[in-house]
Design a protein around this motif. Structure first.
Motif, PDB file in Angstrom:
ATOM      1  N   GLU A 155      41.544 -25.405 -16.501  1.00  0.00           N
ATOM      2  CA  GLU A 155      40.450 -24.168 -16.006  1.00  0.00           C
ATOM      3  C   GLU A 155      40.399 -24.119 -17.553  1.00  0.00           C
ATOM      4  O   GLU A 155      40.640 -23.905 -18.764  1.00  0.00           O
ATOM      5  N   THR A 156      38.077 -24.878 -16.919  1.00  0.00           N
ATOM      6  CA  THR A 156      38.153 -24.533 -18.917  1.00  0.00           C
ATOM      7  C   THR A 156      37.772 -23.455 -19.166  1.00  0.00           C
ATOM      8  O   THR A 156      37.896 -21.905 -18.127  1.00  0.00           O
ATOM      9  N   GLY A 157      38.152 -22.870 -20.682  1.00  0.00           N
ATOM     10  CA  GLY A 157      37.775 -22.037 -21.247  1.00  0.00           C
ATOM     11  C   GLY A 157      39.169 -20.718 -21.879  1.00  0.00           C
ATOM     12  O   GLY A 157      38.721 -19.889 -22.120  1.00  0.00           O
ATOM     13  N   VAL A 158      39.963 -21.631 -20.368  1.00  0.00           N
ATOM     14  CA  VAL A 158      41.044 -20.590 -20.706  1.00  0.00           C
ATOM     15  C   VAL A 158      41.674 -20.558 -22.024  1.00  0.00           C
ATOM     16  O   VAL A 158      42.437 -19.290 -22.733  1.00  0.00           O
ATOM     17  N   HIS A 159      41.667 -21.249 -23.073  1.00  0.00           N
ATOM     18  CA  HIS A 159      42.286 -21.530 -24.331  1.00  0.00           C
ATOM     19  C   HIS A 159      41.907 -20.299 -25.147  1.00  0.00           C
ATOM     20  O   HIS A 159      42.986 -19.715 -26.069  1.00  0.00           O
ATOM     21  N   THR A 160      40.858 -19.334 -24.710  1.00  0.00           N
ATOM     22  CA  THR A 160      40.187 -18.255 -25.196  1.00  0.00           C
ATOM     23  C   THR A 160      41.246 -17.015 -25.553  1.00  0.00           C
ATOM     24  O   THR A 160      41.668 -16.105 -26.305  1.00  0.00           O
ATOM     25  N   ASN A 161      42.073 -17.461 -23.907  1.00  0.00           N
ATOM     26  CA  ASN A 161      42.728 -15.864 -23.716  1.00  0.00           C
ATOM     27  C   ASN A 161      44.347 -16.491 -23.826  1.00  0.00           C
ATOM     28  O   ASN A 161      44.730 -15.841 -24.670  1.00  0.00           O
ATOM     29  N   LEU A 162      44.286 -17.827 -24.047  1.00  0.00           N
ATOM     30  CA  LEU A 162      46.010 -17.964 -25.461  1.00  0.00           C
ATOM     31  C   LEU A 162      45.894 -18.073 -25.911  1.00  0.00           C
ATOM     32  O   LEU A 162      46.744 -17.728 -26.535  1.00  0.00           O
ATOM     33  N   ILE A 163      44.701 -18.093 -27.084  1.00  0.00           N
ATOM     34  CA  ILE A 163      44.809 -17.569 -28.258  1.00  0.00           C
ATOM     35  C   ILE A 163      45.045 -15.747 -28.511  1.00  0.00           C
ATOM     36  O   ILE A 163      45.617 -16.194 -29.609  1.00  0.00           O
ATOM     37  N   THR A 164      44.282 -15.962 -27.330  1.00  0.00           N
ATOM     38  CA  THR A 164      44.598 -14.064 -27.202  1.00  0.00           C
ATOM     39  C   THR A 164      46.174 -13.378 -27.903  1.00  0.00           C
ATOM     40  O   THR A 164      46.845 -12.954 -28.191  1.00  0.00           O
ATOM     41  N   MET A 165      46.688 -13.882 -26.188  1.00  0.00           N
ATOM     42  CA  MET A 165      47.927 -13.742 -26.309  1.00  0.00           C
ATOM     43  C   MET A 165      48.826 -14.333 -27.188  1.00  0.00           C
ATOM     44  O   MET A 165      50.128 -13.841 -27.582  1.00  0.00           O
ATOM     45  N   LEU A 166      48.623 -15.458 -27.750  1.00  0.00           N
ATOM     46  CA  LEU A 166      49.267 -16.174 -28.569  1.00  0.00           C
ATOM     47  C   LEU A 166      49.584 -14.806 -29.952  1.00  0.00           C
ATOM     48  O   LEU A 166      50.412 -14.765 -30.886  1.00  0.00           O
ATOM     49  N   ARG A 167      48.138 -13.988 -30.706  1.00  0.00           N
ATOM     50  CA  ARG A 167      48.086 -14.162 -31.679  1.00  0.00           C
ATOM     51  C   ARG A 167      48.721 -11.750 -31.003  1.00  0.00           C
ATOM     52  O   ARG A 167      49.515 -11.942 -31.821  1.00  0.00           O
ATOM     53  N   GLU A 168      48.928 -11.288 -29.639  1.00  0.00           N
ATOM     54  CA  GLU A 168      48.717 -10.555 -29.978  1.00  0.00           C
ATOM     55  C   GLU A 168      49.904  -9.938 -28.611  1.00  0.00           C
ATOM     56  O   GLU A 168      50.496  -8.765 -28.503  1.00  0.00           O
ATOM     57  N   GLU A 169      50.760 -10.448 -27.863  1.00  0.00           N
ATOM     58  CA  GLU A 169      51.979 -10.736 -26.850  1.00  0.00           C
ATOM     59  C   GLU A 169      52.672 -10.608 -27.788  1.00  0.00           C
ATOM     60  O   GLU A 169      53.303 -10.824 -28.753  1.00  0.00           O
ATOM     61  N   PRO A 170      53.519  -8.992 -27.365  1.00  0.00           N
ATOM     62  CA  PRO A 170      54.921  -8.366 -28.017  1.00  0.00           C
ATOM     63  C   PRO A 170      55.998  -9.535 -27.687  1.00  0.00           C
ATOM     64  O   PRO A 170      56.307  -9.737 -29.512  1.00  0.00           O
ATOM     65  N   LEU A 171      56.098  -9.942 -26.728  1.00  0.00           N
ATOM     66  CA  LEU A 171      56.745 -10.984 -26.859  1.00  0.00           C
ATOM     67  C   LEU A 171      56.991 -12.246 -26.525  1.00  0.00           C
ATOM     68  O   LEU A 171      56.882 -13.091 -26.097  1.00  0.00           O
ATOM     69  N   PRO A 172      57.890 -12.645 -28.115  1.00  0.00           N
ATOM     70  CA  PRO A 172      57.958 -13.893 -28.952  1.00  0.00           C
ATOM     71  C   PRO A 172      57.866 -15.352 -26.961  1.00  0.00           C
ATOM     72  O   PRO A 172      56.849 -16.002 -28.085  1.00  0.00           O
ATOM     73  N   LEU A 173      58.571 -14.888 -26.525  1.00  0.00           N
ATOM     74  CA  LEU A 173      59.229 -16.109 -25.751  1.00  0.00           C
ATOM     75  C   LEU A 173      57.166 -16.022 -24.538  1.00  0.00           C
ATOM     76  O   LEU A 173      57.559 -17.086 -24.339  1.00  0.00           O
ATOM     77  N   TRP A 174      56.632 -15.321 -24.504  1.00  0.00           N
ATOM     78  CA  TRP A 174      55.160 -15.525 -24.180  1.00  0.00           C
ATOM     79  C   TRP A 174      54.660 -15.903 -25.492  1.00  0.00           C
ATOM     80  O   TRP A 174      53.230 -17.005 -24.937  1.00  0.00           O
ATOM     81  N   ARG A 175      54.310 -15.883 -26.466  1.00  0.00           N
ATOM     82  CA  ARG A 175      53.931 -16.575 -27.090  1.00  0.00           C
ATOM     83  C   ARG A 175      53.896 -17.634 -27.298  1.00  0.00           C
ATOM     84  O   ARG A 175      52.997 -18.577 -28.227  1.00  0.00           O
ATOM     85  N   GLY A 176      55.195 -17.867 -27.746  1.00  0.00           N
ATOM     86  CA  GLY A 176      55.285 -19.067 -27.278  1.00  0.00           C
ATOM     87  C   GLY A 176      55.124 -20.115 -26.522  1.00  0.00           C
ATOM     88  O   GLY A 176      54.871 -21.195 -26.187  1.00  0.00           O
ATOM     89  N   VAL A 177      55.297 -19.836 -25.313  1.00  0.00           N
ATOM     90  CA  VAL A 177      54.161 -20.462 -23.483  1.00  0.00           C
ATOM     91  C   VAL A 177      53.110 -20.573 -23.993  1.00  0.00           C
ATOM     92  O   VAL A 177      52.488 -21.843 -23.708  1.00  0.00           O
ATOM     93  N   ALA A 178      52.112 -19.558 -24.772  1.00  0.00           N
ATOM     94  CA  ALA A 178      51.210 -19.417 -24.528  1.00  0.00           C
ATOM     95  C   ALA A 178      50.742 -20.486 -26.231  1.00  0.00           C
ATOM     96  O   ALA A 178      50.023 -21.976 -25.809  1.00  0.00           O
ATOM     97  N   ALA A 179      51.579 -20.804 -27.027  1.00  0.00           N
ATOM     98  CA  ALA A 179      51.418 -22.268 -27.948  1.00  0.00           C
ATOM     99  C   ALA A 179      51.345 -23.286 -27.395  1.00  0.00           C
ATOM    100  O   ALA A 179      50.672 -24.200 -27.755  1.00  0.00           O
ATOM    101  N   ASN A 180      52.594 -23.337 -26.551  1.00  0.00           N
ATOM    102  CA  ASN A 180      53.152 -24.740 -25.915  1.00  0.00           C
ATOM    103  C   ASN A 180      52.010 -24.839 -24.979  1.00  0.00           C
ATOM    104  O   ASN A 180      51.255 -26.155 -25.155  1.00  0.00           O
TER     105      ASN A 180
END
Length: 70
Positions: free
Chosen positions: A9-34
């Motif tokens: 989906e177009t534009g979802v990268h902005t949500n993934l950046i937020t997830m990468l920066r703010e998610e407390p669980l490292p697993l989900w930050r890793g998923v966002a980075a990937n």
């Protein structure tokens, strides 16, 4: 966000950046980075991934480095 990212989906990268920066669980930050590897050409993605290479969690650092390689 993850399902929307996998669907390309177009534009979802902005949500993934937020997830990468703010998610407390490292697993989900890793998923966002990937998943951000698909949007490295979009604004803000590369700086967020570079910042994630300094994360306290090794998985997050590894996924961010991998995303930057692609």
């Amino acid at each position: 966000w993850v399902a929307r990212a996998k669907a390309g989906e177009t534009g979802v990268h902005t949500n993934l950046i937020t997830m990468l920066r703010e998610e407390p669980l490292p697993l989900w930050r890793g998923v966002a980075a990937n998943l951000l590897r698909l949007w490295t050409h979009d604004e803000g993605v590369v700086p967020a991934l570079i910042h994630a290479t300094k994360d306290t969690n090794a998985l997050v650092r590894a996924m961010a480095a991998r995303a930057l390689e692609e």
